[in-house]
Each structure stands twice: as structure tokens, then as C-alpha cells.
Design a protein around this motif. Structure first.
Motif, PDB file in Angstrom:
ATOM      1  N   SER A  21      -0.065  42.983 -51.562  1.00 25.15           N
ATOM      2  CA  SER A  21       1.056  42.058 -51.410  1.00 25.15           C
ATOM      3  C   SER A  21       1.105  41.572 -49.960  1.00 25.15           C
ATOM      4  O   SER A  21       0.547  42.211 -49.056  1.00 25.15           O
ATOM      5  N   GLY A  22       1.779  40.453 -49.767  1.00 27.49           N
ATOM      6  CA  GLY A  22       1.945  39.950 -48.404  1.00 27.49           C
ATOM      7  C   GLY A  22       2.644  40.986 -47.535  1.00 27.49           C
ATOM      8  O   GLY A  22       2.296  41.174 -46.366  1.00 27.49           O
ATOM      9  N   PHE A  65       5.901  33.330 -47.298  1.00 22.92           N
ATOM     10  CA  PHE A  65       6.734  32.410 -48.093  1.00 22.92           C
ATOM     11  C   PHE A  65       6.783  32.851 -49.545  1.00 22.92           C
ATOM     12  O   PHE A  65       5.738  33.168 -50.132  1.00 22.92           O
ATOM     13  N   MET A  86       1.725  29.608 -52.649  1.00 27.76           N
ATOM     14  CA  MET A  86       0.294  29.791 -52.932  1.00 27.76           C
ATOM     15  C   MET A  86      -0.551  29.510 -51.693  1.00 27.76           C
ATOM     16  O   MET A  86      -1.541  30.211 -51.430  1.00 27.76           O
ATOM     17  N   THR A  89      -0.749  32.473 -49.529  1.00 31.93           N
ATOM     18  CA  THR A  89      -1.740  33.488 -49.928  1.00 31.93           C
ATOM     19  C   THR A  89      -3.125  33.127 -49.393  1.00 31.93           C
ATOM     20  O   THR A  89      -3.924  34.012 -49.090  1.00 31.93           O
ATOM     21  N   GLY A 144      -2.905  29.520 -59.432  1.00 28.83           N
ATOM     22  CA  GLY A 144      -2.985  28.075 -59.242  1.00 28.83           C
ATOM     23  C   GLY A 144      -1.824  27.331 -59.881  1.00 28.83           C
ATOM     24  O   GLY A 144      -1.728  26.111 -59.783  1.00 28.83           O
ATOM     25  N   ASN A 145      -0.930  28.077 -60.525  1.00 22.95           N
ATOM     26  CA  ASN A 145       0.206  27.464 -61.236  1.00 22.95           C
ATOM     27  C   ASN A 145       1.531  27.938 -60.672  1.00 22.95           C
ATOM     28  O   ASN A 145       1.695  29.148 -60.434  1.00 22.95           O
TER      29      ASN A 145
HETATM   30  N1  UDP Z   1       2.775  31.770 -56.485  1.00 24.79           N
HETATM   31  C1  UDP Z   1       2.753  30.866 -57.549  1.00 24.79           C
HETATM   32  N2  UDP Z   1       1.829  31.037 -58.546  1.00 24.79           N
HETATM   33  C2  UDP Z   1       0.952  32.074 -58.555  1.00 24.79           C
HETATM   34  C3  UDP Z   1       1.001  33.008 -57.487  1.00 24.79           C
HETATM   35  C4  UDP Z   1       1.912  32.823 -56.473  1.00 24.79           C
HETATM   36  O1  UDP Z   1       3.523  29.924 -57.585  1.00 24.79           O
HETATM   37  O2  UDP Z   1       0.128  32.180 -59.482  1.00 24.79           O
HETATM   38  C5  UDP Z   1       3.699  31.526 -55.357  1.00 24.79           C
HETATM   39  C6  UDP Z   1       5.122  32.012 -55.618  1.00 24.79           C
HETATM   40  O3  UDP Z   1       6.005  31.123 -54.984  1.00 24.79           O
HETATM   41  C7  UDP Z   1       5.140  33.349 -54.896  1.00 24.79           C
HETATM   42  C8  UDP Z   1       4.278  33.063 -53.690  1.00 24.79           C
HETATM   43  O4  UDP Z   1       3.240  32.210 -54.214  1.00 24.79           O
HETATM   44  O5  UDP Z   1       6.440  33.724 -54.494  1.00 24.79           O
HETATM   45  C9  UDP Z   1       3.674  34.268 -53.041  1.00 24.79           C
HETATM   46  O6  UDP Z   1       3.164  35.158 -54.001  1.00 24.79           O
HETATM   47  P1  UDP Z   1       3.871  36.568 -54.338  1.00 24.79           P
HETATM   48  O7  UDP Z   1       5.354  36.435 -54.254  1.00 24.79           O
HETATM   49  O8  UDP Z   1       3.298  37.047 -55.623  1.00 24.79           O
HETATM   50  O9  UDP Z   1       3.343  37.436 -53.123  1.00 24.79           O
HETATM   51  P2  UDP Z   1       3.576  38.990 -52.832  1.00 24.79           P
HETATM   52  O10 UDP Z   1       4.958  39.375 -53.327  1.00 24.79           O
HETATM   53  O11 UDP Z   1       2.521  39.734 -53.579  1.00 24.79           O
HETATM   54  O12 UDP Z   1       3.411  39.102 -51.354  1.00 24.79           O
END
Ligand code: UDP
Length: 173
Positions: A21-22, A65, A86, A89, A144-145
Motif C-alpha cells: 500500500s502507499g 492521493f 492511479m 501509484t 486502470g478503472n
Molecule cells: N484507483 C482506482 N482504480 C484502481 C486502483 C486505484 O481508481 O484500479 C485509485 C483510487 O482513487 C485509489 C487510489 O487510486 O484511492 C490509490 O489506490 P489505493 O487507495 O488502493 O492505494 P493504497 O490504499 O493501497 O495505498
């Protein structure tokens, strides 16, 4: 019970999917990517690779974000906010690639949203080929979505590359 299915089996998995995770990349920082954490992850991944285990990594973006949070707080269009998430990431993935390669781990970054100058497009068969050649593939831009998260992406990529297990690292604090 089939011993090969036991989570306590002694032989290593052949292929794993690590979800980072971030927040796991934050380390001691309030924002961004802590180089100490990246170096630690690189060392861990290298030792796993040395056991002959194939590794794919799906990286999150929550340290930079989160779409849903931003949309709720500011009224931003949700899909737009998710695209920003996205992209976050992708930034994390490049930072991770840099750290892994400095730690002696060959990598490729594959993205679900085309950005040809900095990462390869995700093509499942090509990802599997990279992994078979001993490269660690870092999957960025989630699925990607919009309206999904990188946890979904982790499950998806794990099945697509034939990983036996998803290891989820939420935080290094
Ligand atoms: N996201 C998205 N589609 C995806 C993966 C991620 O729209 O298939 C966006 C979503 O806004 C998400 C952000 O990317 O909040 C960051 O990903 P995530 O919250 O999963 O990160 P993590 O909590 O693992 O740091």
C-alpha cells in the motif's frame, strides 16, 4: 488436508504477489516515499528472489492521493479523482523500481494506463515472460478503472500471473 495447500508448508511458494500500500511506503514521513522503506523492501524482495521465488508487486497510492477521500472532501468528480489516485501509484512504482534496481533486483514497471515513455503497457503474457526471466514486475495504475482500488488490482494480477498467494503489506510503521 493437502499439505501443498497448507499456509504452514515448509517449501517456498513458487510465485507470489506482494501488495504494497502507499502507506507502507510512507515510513517516517507524512507524505511521499521514504527511501529507507524502499531500501528495506528491496532487500526483502531480493532475499525472496534468491530462494527462487517469482515476485510481482502491486503498489498503491494512498500515501499521495486517494480518489474517494478527495471526492468526498472537495466535491471533485469521482472518476477524475480516481485517475489522479492511479497516477499516484505510478509515481510510487517508479520510486520502488529505482530502489529495487539499486538493491540489485532487475525490474519492469507495467501500467494499466498507457504512459509509454516511462512504463510498459500491461500485457499479461509479457508480464509472465518477464517474471519467468527473473524480473520483478511492478504493476501500477491499479486496474486502470475508476471506482476500484489497488487491492482489487492485486487480486486480479495475482490470478493473471498465476501467483499462489497475495501478501498484503498495509503499513511499515
Ligand atoms: N484507483 C482506482 N482504480 C484502481 C486502483 C486505484 O481508481 O484500479 C485509485 C483510487 O482513487 C485509489 C487510489 O487510486 O484511492 C490509490 O489506490 P489505493 O487507495 O488502493 O492505494 P493504497 O490504499 O493501497 O495505498
Amino acid at each position: 488436508m493437502n499439505p501443498s495447500k497448507s499456509p504452514f508448508r515448509s517449501e517456498p511458494y513458487k510465485r507470489i504477489l506482494l501488495k504494497l500500500s502507499g502507506e507502507a511506503l510512507l515510513g517516517d514521513l507524512e507524505y511521499g516515499v521514504d527511501p529507507k522503506v524502499v531500501a528495506f523492501v528491496a532487500e526483502q524482495v531480493r532475499s525472496v528472489r534468491d530462494l527462487g521465488v517469482d515476485v510481482g508487486i502491486v503498489v498503491g497510492g494512498g500515501n499521495i492521493f486517494r480518489g474517494m477521500t478527495a471526492a468526498a472532501a472537495t466535491g471533485m468528480d469521482r472518476a477524475t479523482a480516481d485517475y489522479i489516485g492511479m497516477l499516484a501509484t505510478a509515481m510510487n512504482g517508479l520510486a520502488l523500481q529505482d530502489g529495487l534496481e539499486r538493491g540489485g533486483v532487475p525490474t519492469r514497471v507495467m501500467t494499466a494506463i498507457d504512459m509509454n515513455e516511462i512504463a510498459e503497457p500491461f500485457i499479461r503474457r509479457r508480464a509472465v515472460r518477464h517474471i519467468e526471466k527473473g524480473r520483478v514486475v511492478i504493476f501500477v495504475c491499479g486496474t486502470g478503472n475508476p471506482y476500484f482500488t489497488t487491492d482489487t488490482a492485486a487480486a486480479l494480477r495475482a490470478v493473471e500471473i498465476g501467483a499462489e498467494i497475495v501478501l498484503d503489506r498495509k503499513s511499515t510503521r
